[in-house]
Scaffold this motif. Sequence first.
Motif, PDB file in Angstrom:
ATOM      1  N   THR A  74       0.847  -1.196   0.000  1.00 42.38           N
ATOM      2  CA  THR A  74       0.000   0.000   0.000  1.00 42.38           C
ATOM      3  C   THR A  74       0.880   1.244   0.000  1.00 42.38           C
ATOM      4  OG1 THR A  74      -0.141   0.191   2.405  1.00 42.38           O
ATOM      5  CG2 THR A  74      -1.787  -1.222   1.327  1.00 42.38           C
ATOM      6  N   ALA A  75       0.427   2.263  -0.685  1.00 47.22           N
ATOM      7  CA  ALA A  75       1.201   3.494  -0.829  1.00 47.22           C
ATOM      8  C   ALA A  75       1.549   4.090   0.530  1.00 47.22           C
ATOM      9  CB  ALA A  75       0.441   4.498  -1.686  1.00 47.22           C
ATOM     10  N   GLY A  76       0.595   4.134   1.444  1.00 42.50           N
ATOM     11  CA  GLY A  76       0.831   4.718   2.763  1.00 42.50           C
ATOM     12  C   GLY A  76       1.899   3.983   3.552  1.00 42.50           C
ATOM     13  N   GLU A  77       1.816   2.648   3.548  1.00 37.47           N
ATOM     14  CA  GLU A  77       2.807   1.843   4.271  1.00 37.47           C
ATOM     15  C   GLU A  77       4.195   1.999   3.654  1.00 37.47           C
ATOM     16  OE1 GLU A  77       1.340  -2.150   4.222  1.00 37.47           O
ATOM     17  OE2 GLU A  77      -0.186  -1.750   5.734  1.00 37.47           O
ATOM     18  N   LEU A  78       4.271   2.007   2.324  1.00 36.43           N
ATOM     19  CA  LEU A  78       5.565   2.139   1.658  1.00 36.43           C
ATOM     20  C   LEU A  78       6.188   3.505   1.920  1.00 36.43           C
ATOM     21  CD1 LEU A  78       4.937   0.308  -1.735  1.00 36.43           C
ATOM     22  CD2 LEU A  78       6.329  -0.476   0.181  1.00 36.43           C
ATOM     23  N   LYS A  79       5.381   4.565   1.881  1.00 40.93           N
ATOM     24  CA  LYS A  79       5.914   5.907   2.164  1.00 40.93           C
ATOM     25  C   LYS A  79       6.452   5.995   3.586  1.00 40.93           C
ATOM     26  CE  LYS A  79       2.527   8.106  -0.677  1.00 40.93           C
ATOM     27  NZ  LYS A  79       1.361   8.966  -0.667  1.00 40.93           N
ATOM     28  N   LYS A  80       5.702   5.423   4.520  1.00 37.97           N
ATOM     29  CA  LYS A  80       6.123   5.454   5.925  1.00 37.97           C
ATOM     30  C   LYS A  80       7.428   4.680   6.117  1.00 37.97           C
ATOM     31  CE  LYS A  80       4.418   4.602  10.581  1.00 37.97           C
ATOM     32  NZ  LYS A  80       3.313   4.116  11.397  1.00 37.97           N
ATOM     33  N   GLU A  81       7.506   3.495   5.512  1.00 41.77           N
ATOM     34  CA  GLU A  81       8.730   2.688   5.591  1.00 41.77           C
ATOM     35  C   GLU A  81       9.878   3.404   4.880  1.00 41.77           C
ATOM     36  OE1 GLU A  81      11.154  -0.810   6.337  1.00 41.77           O
ATOM     37  OE2 GLU A  81       9.497   0.194   7.311  1.00 41.77           O
ATOM     38  N   GLY A  82       9.597   4.028   3.746  1.00 43.25           N
ATOM     39  CA  GLY A  82      10.614   4.758   3.008  1.00 43.25           C
ATOM     40  C   GLY A  82      11.167   5.935   3.788  1.00 43.25           C
ATOM     41  N   GLN A  83      10.292   6.617   4.512  1.00 42.82           N
ATOM     42  CA  GLN A  83      10.744   7.744   5.331  1.00 42.82           C
ATOM     43  C   GLN A  83      11.705   7.265   6.416  1.00 42.82           C
ATOM     44  OE1 GLN A  83       7.604   9.966   7.272  1.00 42.82           O
ATOM     45  NE2 GLN A  83       8.973  11.683   7.658  1.00 42.82           N
ATOM     46  N   ARG A  84      11.412   6.113   7.012  1.00 39.79           N
ATOM     47  CA  ARG A  84      12.301   5.536   8.027  1.00 39.79           C
ATOM     48  C   ARG A  84      13.639   5.136   7.398  1.00 39.79           C
ATOM     49  NH1 ARG A  84      14.283   0.991   9.681  1.00 39.79           N
ATOM     50  NH2 ARG A  84      13.164  -0.331   8.224  1.00 39.79           N
ATOM     51  N   LEU A  85      13.578   4.472   6.247  1.00 40.46           N
ATOM     52  CA  LEU A  85      14.790   3.994   5.580  1.00 40.46           C
ATOM     53  C   LEU A  85      15.655   5.141   5.053  1.00 40.46           C
ATOM     54  CD1 LEU A  85      13.310   0.988   3.565  1.00 40.46           C
ATOM     55  CD2 LEU A  85      14.861   0.862   5.540  1.00 40.46           C
ATOM     56  N   TRP A  86      15.037   6.273   4.746  1.00 38.68           N
ATOM     57  CA  TRP A  86      15.750   7.428   4.194  1.00 38.68           C
ATOM     58  C   TRP A  86      16.914   7.859   5.095  1.00 38.68           C
ATOM     59  CZ3 TRP A  86      15.046   9.091  -0.608  1.00 38.68           C
ATOM     60  CH2 TRP A  86      15.526  10.348  -0.985  1.00 38.68           C
ATOM     61  N   SER A  87      16.750   7.665   6.399  1.00 38.83           N
ATOM     62  CA  SER A  87      17.793   8.057   7.360  1.00 38.83           C
ATOM     63  C   SER A  87      18.511   6.854   7.968  1.00 38.83           C
ATOM     64  CB  SER A  87      17.173   8.900   8.480  1.00 38.83           C
ATOM     65  OG  SER A  87      16.639  10.086   7.953  1.00 38.83           O
ATOM     66  N   ASP A  88      18.324   5.676   7.404  1.00 40.91           N
ATOM     67  CA  ASP A  88      18.897   4.454   7.947  1.00 40.91           C
ATOM     68  C   ASP A  88      20.292   4.207   7.376  1.00 40.91           C
ATOM     69  OD1 ASP A  88      19.527   1.934   8.866  1.00 40.91           O
ATOM     70  OD2 ASP A  88      17.647   0.996   8.220  1.00 40.91           O
ATOM     71  N   SER A  89      21.307   4.499   8.168  1.00 37.92           N
ATOM     72  CA  SER A  89      22.688   4.331   7.703  1.00 37.92           C
ATOM     73  C   SER A  89      23.114   2.867   7.664  1.00 37.92           C
ATOM     74  CB  SER A  89      23.645   5.136   8.580  1.00 37.92           C
ATOM     75  OG  SER A  89      23.581   4.682   9.916  1.00 37.92           O
ATOM     76  N   SER A  90      22.302   1.968   8.218  1.00 39.05           N
ATOM     77  CA  SER A  90      22.679   0.549   8.164  1.00 39.05           C
ATOM     78  C   SER A  90      22.515  -0.027   6.758  1.00 39.05           C
ATOM     79  CB  SER A  90      21.867  -0.268   9.177  1.00 39.05           C
ATOM     80  OG  SER A  90      20.526  -0.399   8.761  1.00 39.05           O
ATOM     81  N   LEU A  91      21.884   0.711   5.861  1.00 41.23           N
ATOM     82  CA  LEU A  91      21.774   0.256   4.465  1.00 41.23           C
ATOM     83  C   LEU A  91      23.119   0.386   3.744  1.00 41.23           C
ATOM     84  CD1 LEU A  91      18.382   1.873   3.370  1.00 41.23           C
ATOM     85  CD2 LEU A  91      18.815  -0.530   3.901  1.00 41.23           C
ATOM     86  N   SER A  92      24.002   1.217   4.274  1.00 47.68           N
ATOM     87  CA  SER A  92      25.288   1.466   3.624  1.00 47.68           C
ATOM     88  C   SER A  92      26.400   0.718   4.339  1.00 47.68           C
ATOM     89  CB  SER A  92      25.588   2.964   3.637  1.00 47.68           C
ATOM     90  OG  SER A  92      25.944   3.384   4.948  1.00 47.68           O
ATOM     91  N   THR A  93      27.588   0.783   3.753  1.00 47.80           N
ATOM     92  CA  THR A  93      28.761   0.211   4.405  1.00 47.80           C
ATOM     93  C   THR A  93      29.673   1.307   4.944  1.00 47.80           C
ATOM     94  OG1 THR A  93      30.081   0.170   2.376  1.00 47.80           O
ATOM     95  CG2 THR A  93      28.751  -1.801   2.876  1.00 47.80           C
ATOM     96  N   ASN A  94      29.265   2.567   4.785  1.00 44.50           N
ATOM     97  CA  ASN A  94      30.145   3.674   5.166  1.00 44.50           C
ATOM     98  C   ASN A  94      29.476   4.688   6.093  1.00 44.50           C
ATOM     99  OD1 ASN A  94      28.418   4.946   3.416  1.00 44.50           O
ATOM    100  ND2 ASN A  94      29.945   5.322   1.834  1.00 44.50           N
ATOM    101  N   GLY A  95      28.354   4.307   6.702  1.00 47.97           N
ATOM    102  CA  GLY A  95      27.701   5.197   7.654  1.00 47.97           C
ATOM    103  C   GLY A  95      26.807   6.246   7.026  1.00 47.97           C
ATOM    104  N   MET A  96      26.631   6.192   5.714  1.00 49.55           N
ATOM    105  CA  MET A  96      25.773   7.170   5.049  1.00 49.55           C
ATOM    106  C   MET A  96      24.351   6.653   4.938  1.00 49.55           C
ATOM    107  SD  MET A  96      28.282   8.536   2.015  1.00 49.55           S
ATOM    108  CE  MET A  96      27.018   9.633   1.383  1.00 49.55           C
ATOM    109  N   SER A  97      23.447   7.575   4.702  1.00 47.68           N
ATOM    110  CA  SER A  97      22.058   7.238   4.402  1.00 47.68           C
ATOM    111  C   SER A  97      21.631   8.129   3.243  1.00 47.68           C
ATOM    112  CB  SER A  97      21.166   7.494   5.621  1.00 47.68           C
ATOM    113  OG  SER A  97      21.065   8.892   5.870  1.00 47.68           O
TER     114      SER A  97
END
Length: 193
Positions: A74-97
């Motif tokens: 759902t668009a609402g759930e994806l946007k909410k999850e995306g907003q959280r992931l936008w600042s999630d530095s664990s997605l990177s290997t260098n501390g960036m988000s």
Amino acid sequence: MNPTAKPLALAIALAGGLALPMAAAHAANPRNPCAPKSRTPVAAKNPCAAGKPNDAIDPKLVTRPKNYRPYAGTAGELKKEGQRLWSDSSLSTNGMSCNTCHQSNGAFQDTFAQPYPHAVQMAKDRVGMKTTHLDEMVQICMVAPMAARPLAWSSRELAALGAYATEIQKNFTPAKGKTHNPCAAKNPCAVKK
């Protein structure tokens, strides 16, 4: 014998006599940003540290696969999850988000206001793409500035980051060439003329 002499002597012996010169060199240049960099891998704090604009990225990593089917949610759930992931530095290997470069609409070119797919300079420079879809741009950012592997094409994370970026795009106003770019920061080590 001095209590610190024994561990120091052991360290010198183990390092083949290099411990003292290395310690002396460190003491001579504490926190000097212009001093030669250590060979020890350290998390990059500078978005530009991940590569120069012309460093090539393998197109296979960031180009939509054949028969691509993005994650459906759902668009609402994806946007909410995306907003959280936008600042999630664990997605990177260098501390960036994503937020490292794009905080307050930073580092978006004026073309970000156009619907995707469209031409994106970073995608052209690094991958050779003439036009880029938003999810491909997310993958390019994962590989280049964030120094990570691309997300799975069918992943919820990729769909969520795309949904949130689309939301940001709705309110984006081009700065007419005055886009904030964290890579444009002056180098404190550069020779001044």
